[in-house]
Design an enzyme around this catalytic site. Structure first.
Site, PDB file in Angstrom:
ATOM      1  CB  CYS A  21     -27.532  18.402   9.290  1.00  0.00           C
ATOM      2  SG  CYS A  21     -26.138  19.291   8.590  1.00  0.00           S
ATOM      3  CG  HIS A  39     -28.630  19.200   4.334  1.00  0.00           C
ATOM      4  ND1 HIS A  39     -28.594  20.522   3.975  1.00  0.00           N
ATOM      5  CD2 HIS A  39     -27.810  19.074   5.418  1.00  0.00           C
ATOM      6  CE1 HIS A  39     -27.789  21.174   4.814  1.00  0.00           C
ATOM      7  NE2 HIS A  39     -27.314  20.324   5.701  1.00  0.00           N
TER       8      HIS A  39
END
Ligand SMILES: NC(=O)c1ccc[n+]([C@@H]2O[C@H](COP(=O)([O-])OP(=O)(O)OC[C@H]3O[C@@H](n4cnc5c(N)ncnc54)[C@H](OP(=O)(O)O)[C@@H]3O)[C@@H](O)[C@H]2O)c1
Length: 329
Positions: free
Chosen positions: A129, A236
């Site tokens: 990710c 994130h």
């Protein structure tokens, strides 16, 4: 088309279902949902229909006669079940780390390297990710100015560890002991994502280093990374320091980033505008801000980029790959 979702009950699996439901390209696609024996028989509502979860097993994969599968299993389950599906002729797109660095498997971010998928490929890997959201802004910089060195520092949400990570944050805030992380994550930071290796890095840090080189197709890139878990639920953030080969102006950098598919610039320090996890959760694009020179070296650049790890960092990236491979978009 018959599409299997392996790990349909997890965070990434649920995000896949939400995205598939919203995309008209998947209106006529038949879904078969798989998870562990614990979830078998549970009912999930999808486009007004009730779909029953099946236990993931060799027998059930064979019975389902799938054309494609999106996998949201952990690496060891992906290693066990994807080759079974591939042998049945199913084209599998995988979120786990298991196949990413295999030389004969493509590691794909559709905006960057769709061409690495070859006719006959049965297992296609989707990157880590934090890697996905970092290589998207790095690609136009690499193409226009060249890159010598990258320094990554990540601030990764607890949903990156699946349902267990979210539980540790939510229950930890109420005083419960952690069950996913080695220490409490509520009101804390853990400079530790995935296991430690002999060189002192974590696996997560080495994934970012190796996957970035593979996706940008340049093994000579100097890269280092520090990956940190933060008490955030979704999205994130990555602080990226880049040393380019050629000189650049900040206006040129903004322009090449703005023109690249999948990037939204949010960068106006005079108005306190910069990307933040709370605003980016649920969005599809990679948000980039805090664009400024690293004044300590000649061609240095600092960026701050934020993306929803369960969407562009996982489910959405695999669905975009599927749309291209199956020629749906
Ligand atoms: N979370 C992220 O942001 C993210 C981003 C990029 C990549 N990934 C990768 O995506 C994968 C899934 O992550 P996640 O966050 O969605 O994890 P998760 O929330 O823990 O979900 C795991 C899934 O695997 C299923 N599963 C567990 N044991 C099983 C078994 N023995 N047989 C069949 N299915 C089984 C679970 O089913 P039950 O509900 O029945 O247990 C669930 O559907 C991992 O490889 C992860 O590294 C995650």
């Amino acid at each position: 088309m018959k599409l299997g979702i392996f790990g349909a009950t997890g965070l990434v699996g649920q995000s896949m279902l939400k995205i598939l439901e919203d995309r008209p390209t998947f209106k006529d696609v038949d879904l078969v949902l798989f998870a562990s024996a614990r979830s078998a028989g549970k009912v999930v509502s999808y486009r007004g229909k009730d779909l029953v979860i099946e236990e993931l097993s060799e027998e059930n994969i064979k019975k389902a006669q799938l054309d494609y599968a999106l996998s949201a299993l952990d690496a060891s389950l992906a290693a066990e079940f994807l080759p079974i599906a591939a042998r049945e002729g199913v084209i599998c797109i995988d979120n786990s780390s298991n196949f990413r660095m295999d030389e004969d498997k493509p590691l794909v971010v559709p905006e960057i390297n769709l061409a690495s998928i070859k006719e006959g490929d049965k297992i296609i890997a989707s990157p880590n990710c934090s890697t996905i959201q970092s290589v998207i802004p790095l690609k136009p910089i690499y193409d226009h100015f060249g890159i010598k060195r990258i320094i990554y520092t990540t601030y990764q949400a607890t949903s990156g560890s699946g349902v267990g990570g979210l539980r540790d944050l939510e229950e930890g805030a109420k005083g419960e002991e952690p069950t996913t992380y080695p220490y409490p994550i509520a009101y804390n930071l853990l400079p530790h994502i995935d296991s430690f290796l002999d060189n002192g890095y974590t696996k997560e840090e080495m994934k970012m280093i190796n996957e970035t080189r593979k996706i940008l197709g340049d093994d000579s890139l100097a890269i280092t990374a520090t990956a940190v878990r933060v008490p955030v639920k979704y999205s994130h953030a990555v602080a990226i320091n880049v040393e380019t080969e050629k000189p650049f102006s900040l206006e040129e950098v903004r322009k090449v980033l703005e023109d690249f598919e999948g990037i939204i610039l949010e960068d106006d320090p005079t108005k306190n505008i910069y990307p933040m996890p709370l605003n980016v959760a649920g969005k599809d694009e990679v948000y980039v801000g805090r664009i400024r020179r690293d004044e300590s070296i000649e061609n240095g650049l600092n960026l701050w980029c934020v993306a929803d790890n369960t969407r562009k960092g996982a489910a959405l990236n695999t669905i975009q790959i599927l749309e291209k491979v199956a020629k749906l978009a």
